[in-house]
Design an enzyme around this catalytic site. Structure first.
Site, mmCIF file in Angstrom:
data_model
loop_
_atom_site.group_PDB
_atom_site.id
_atom_site.type_symbol
_atom_site.label_atom_id
_atom_site.label_comp_id
_atom_site.label_asym_id
_atom_site.label_seq_id
_atom_site.Cartn_x
_atom_site.Cartn_y
_atom_site.Cartn_z
ATOM 1 N N HIS A 119 -14.216 -1.573 6.053
ATOM 2 C CA HIS A 119 -13.044 -2.234 6.638
ATOM 3 C C HIS A 119 -13.305 -2.696 8.072
ATOM 4 O O HIS A 119 -14.075 -2.077 8.818
ATOM 5 C CB HIS A 119 -11.879 -1.231 6.633
ATOM 6 C CG HIS A 119 -10.573 -1.821 7.027
ATOM 7 N ND1 HIS A 119 -10.016 -1.633 8.275
ATOM 8 C CD2 HIS A 119 -9.711 -2.606 6.340
ATOM 9 C CE1 HIS A 119 -8.851 -2.273 8.329
ATOM 10 N NE2 HIS A 119 -8.649 -2.861 7.167
ATOM 11 N N ASN A 151 0.828 -1.212 0.000
ATOM 12 C CA ASN A 151 0.000 0.000 0.000
ATOM 13 C C ASN A 151 0.866 1.267 0.000
ATOM 14 O O ASN A 151 0.353 2.368 0.195
ATOM 15 C CB ASN A 151 -0.915 0.015 1.224
ATOM 16 C CG ASN A 151 -1.872 -1.154 1.229
ATOM 17 O OD1 ASN A 151 -2.427 -1.493 0.190
ATOM 18 N ND2 ASN A 151 -2.051 -1.780 2.376
ATOM 19 N N LYS A 164 0.014 4.046 4.607
ATOM 20 C CA LYS A 164 -0.106 3.556 3.226
ATOM 21 C C LYS A 164 0.632 4.524 2.292
ATOM 22 O O LYS A 164 1.851 4.467 2.242
ATOM 23 C CB LYS A 164 -1.583 3.335 2.912
ATOM 24 C CG LYS A 164 -2.171 2.343 3.953
ATOM 25 C CD LYS A 164 -3.506 1.828 3.637
ATOM 26 C CE LYS A 164 -4.143 1.129 4.838
ATOM 27 N NZ LYS A 164 -3.462 -0.072 5.299
ATOM 28 N N GLU A 180 -15.767 4.166 3.496
ATOM 29 C CA GLU A 180 -14.384 4.412 3.050
ATOM 30 C C GLU A 180 -14.423 5.288 1.804
ATOM 31 O O GLU A 180 -15.393 5.225 1.051
ATOM 32 C CB GLU A 180 -13.689 3.077 2.705
ATOM 33 C CG GLU A 180 -13.521 2.168 3.897
ATOM 34 C CD GLU A 180 -12.975 0.798 3.512
ATOM 35 O OE1 GLU A 180 -12.028 0.713 2.717
ATOM 36 O OE2 GLU A 180 -13.498 -0.197 4.033
ATOM 37 N N ASP A 229 -13.349 7.032 5.946
ATOM 38 C CA ASP A 229 -12.011 6.480 6.146
ATOM 39 C C ASP A 229 -11.247 6.643 4.834
ATOM 40 O O ASP A 229 -11.546 5.973 3.840
ATOM 41 C CB ASP A 229 -12.160 4.994 6.541
ATOM 42 C CG ASP A 229 -10.824 4.334 6.819
ATOM 43 O OD1 ASP A 229 -9.805 4.783 6.263
ATOM 44 O OD2 ASP A 229 -10.817 3.341 7.572
ATOM 45 N N SER A 251 -10.844 -0.806 0.421
ATOM 46 C CA SER A 251 -9.511 -1.403 0.503
ATOM 47 C C SER A 251 -9.355 -2.668 -0.316
ATOM 48 O O SER A 251 -8.258 -2.976 -0.772
ATOM 49 C CB SER A 251 -9.158 -1.698 1.961
ATOM 50 O OG SER A 251 -10.063 -2.638 2.504
ATOM 51 N N HIS A 299 -7.123 4.654 1.848
ATOM 52 C CA HIS A 299 -6.597 4.366 0.508
ATOM 53 C C HIS A 299 -6.843 5.502 -0.479
ATOM 54 O O HIS A 299 -6.546 5.359 -1.671
ATOM 55 C CB HIS A 299 -7.192 3.060 -0.018
ATOM 56 C CG HIS A 299 -6.845 1.895 0.850
ATOM 57 N ND1 HIS A 299 -5.678 1.188 0.709
ATOM 58 C CD2 HIS A 299 -7.499 1.355 1.926
ATOM 59 C CE1 HIS A 299 -5.631 0.240 1.639
ATOM 60 N NE2 HIS A 299 -6.729 0.316 2.383
HETATM 61 C C1 LIG Z 1 -9.821 1.194 5.042
HETATM 62 C C2 LIG Z 1 -8.793 0.977 6.108
HETATM 63 N N1 LIG Z 1 -8.931 1.606 7.282
HETATM 64 C C3 LIG Z 1 -8.051 1.463 8.260
HETATM 65 C C4 LIG Z 1 -6.942 0.653 8.111
HETATM 66 C C5 LIG Z 1 -5.980 0.500 9.236
HETATM 67 O O1 LIG Z 1 -4.884 1.328 9.054
HETATM 68 P P1 LIG Z 1 -3.483 0.931 9.705
HETATM 69 O O2 LIG Z 1 -2.888 -0.125 8.841
HETATM 70 O O3 LIG Z 1 -2.726 2.199 9.751
HETATM 71 O O4 LIG Z 1 -3.794 0.404 11.073
HETATM 72 C C6 LIG Z 1 -6.743 -0.013 6.903
HETATM 73 C C7 LIG Z 1 -5.541 -0.854 6.672
HETATM 74 O O5 LIG Z 1 -5.408 -1.964 6.883
HETATM 75 C C8 LIG Z 1 -7.699 0.129 5.879
HETATM 76 O O6 LIG Z 1 -7.568 -0.530 4.724
#
Ligand SMILES: Cc1ncc(COP(=O)(O)O)c(C=O)c1O
Length: 393
Positions: free
Chosen positions: A135, A49, A240, A177, A206, A181, A209
């Protein structure tokens, strides 16, 4: 350890193995966003990522080294206990500027950000309405809040409106999101926001990505919206496209002050290491304060366009607009595993993603692209991928 525990774990693991769903950790010697070294082999890397390759940018590494020399490896305690390093303040004010909000708060990770933010804003009297494909961290944050939980069909503002029309009193918060993801599709945030505003609900997006990828400047979801709104909170991660680590929430000063007092994943955990804070800040500077930044964002966009047109030629459906995440949905778990293995043999690292990360029957190869990929890497990827209609035959 009592035998009964061990035998239950082993039985469950055997069941996962039989269903092609057992996960294992693969040892890796080193990796960048472009290549990955496994044993004696160096493969092209399509599973990171680190969309902009910033984790290995010289300025990012240099900033991390300087912070390590100046402050040591760890942080020693929570930010509220042993004081807030200037590195935190500088990172948060830069983030707020990039995201065009009054303030920002950094958490230990994106996962922690959702686990801290959602229960701070909602409780047992409230309703959380979450996109069906959201997610795990959004879902887990919602569960931790102990609020009423409802699910709306993926990316469907019309159905969200129907749910909001019918939902009870109390605060209503919608969770989605910006870029999904595992599917790489873009949420209709402007429409979701309009629905939330009309129903006096709050929308949490969120941008994990989307940050670094969406918008002409790569600033993420805000750059795709025609306006700001008091009904919108954007969270995301520095792990990411920013190539570092740390979740964040952007919003008003009142929201951030409230979270400092209520978000348990900031209060009851040790601050991030100084080198991580410095590298995240350097990544933001490279990206949003130098000419190089817009070149990097454009390089990723060119790579996305190039691979998407190749995928279309091979019969794969492609998202519109496409992002750095390109899912090749094959269906059965074992077929996805076999395809990943075939790619591996040809020097392409793009693992299979299976349930429960994605819904049953939608196992896939998740290709993620980086600005570091060169044209010949992308041609090689496309050469190695079978025609879409030959996968199940
Ligand atoms: C949409 C989404 N939110 C949150 C996260 C969590 O982020 P982090 O990897 O910084 O804990 C991820 C990653 O895995 C994600 O894909």
């Amino acid at each position: 350890m009592p035998d009964s525990f061990e035998s239950e774990w082993k039985a469950q693991l055997e069941g996962l193995g039989r269903a092609s769903r057992r996960r294992t950790l693969r040892s890796v010697e080193w990796r960048t966003a472009r290549e990955i070294a496994i044993g004696e082999r160096i493969l092209l890397h399509f599973a990171s990522n680190d969309y902009l390759g910033l984790s290995t940018h010289p300025k990012v590494i240099e900033a991390a080294r300087a912070a390590l020399d100046a402050h040591g490896a760890g942080s020693g305690a929570s930010r509220l206990v042993s004081g807030n390093l200037e590195l935190y303040r500088a990172l948060e004010s830069r983030l707020a500027r990039v995201k065009n909000t009054e303030a920002a708060l950094v958490f230990p990770s994106g996962y922690h950000a959702n686990l801290g933010l959602i229960p701070a804003l909602a409780g047992a009297e409230d309703t959380l309405i979450v996109d069906r494909l959201a997610h795990a961290s959004l879902v887990d944050g919602a569960r931790l809040a102990r609020a009423r939980l409802q699910v709306f069909p993926h990316n469907d503002p019309g159905q969200l409106e129907r749910i909001l029309d019918r939902s009870a009193t109390g605060k209503r918060i919608v969770l989605t999101e910006s870029v999904f993801s595992m599917d790489g599709d873009v949420a209709p945030v402007e429409s979701l926001l309009a629905v939330c505003e009309a129903h006096n609900a709050l929308l949490i997006v969120d941008d994990a990505h989307g940050f670094g990828v969406l918008g002409p400047g790569g600033r993420g979801v805000q750059e795709t919206l025609s306006r700001t709104s008091s009904h919108l909170i954007v969270m995301g991660t520095l792990s990411k496209a920013m190539g570092a680590l740390g979740g964040y929430v952007c919003g008003s000063q009142a929201l951030i002050d409230f979270l400092i007092n209520r978000a348990r994943t900031v209060i009851y955990t040790t601050a991030l290491p100084p080198a991580t804070l410095a590298s995240a800040r350097a990544a933001l500077e490279v990206l949003y304060q130098s000419d190089e930044g817009s070149e990097i964002v454009q390089r990723l966009q060119h790579n996305i366009q190039f691979v998407c047109s190749g995928l279309k030629t091979k019969g794969y459906p492609v998202n519109d607009p496409p992002t750095a995440i390109l899912p090749l949905i094959v269906g059965p778990d074992d077929v996805a595993l076999q395809l990943a293995e075939r790619l591996y043999e040809q020097g392409i690292f793009a693992p299979a993603i299976r349930p429960p990360t994605v819904p049953a029957g939608t196992a896939r190869i998740r290709i993620s692209l980086s600005a570091l990929h060169e044209r010949q890497d992308l041609e090689r990827l496309l050469d190695c991928l079978p025609e879409q209609n030959s996968i199940l035959s």
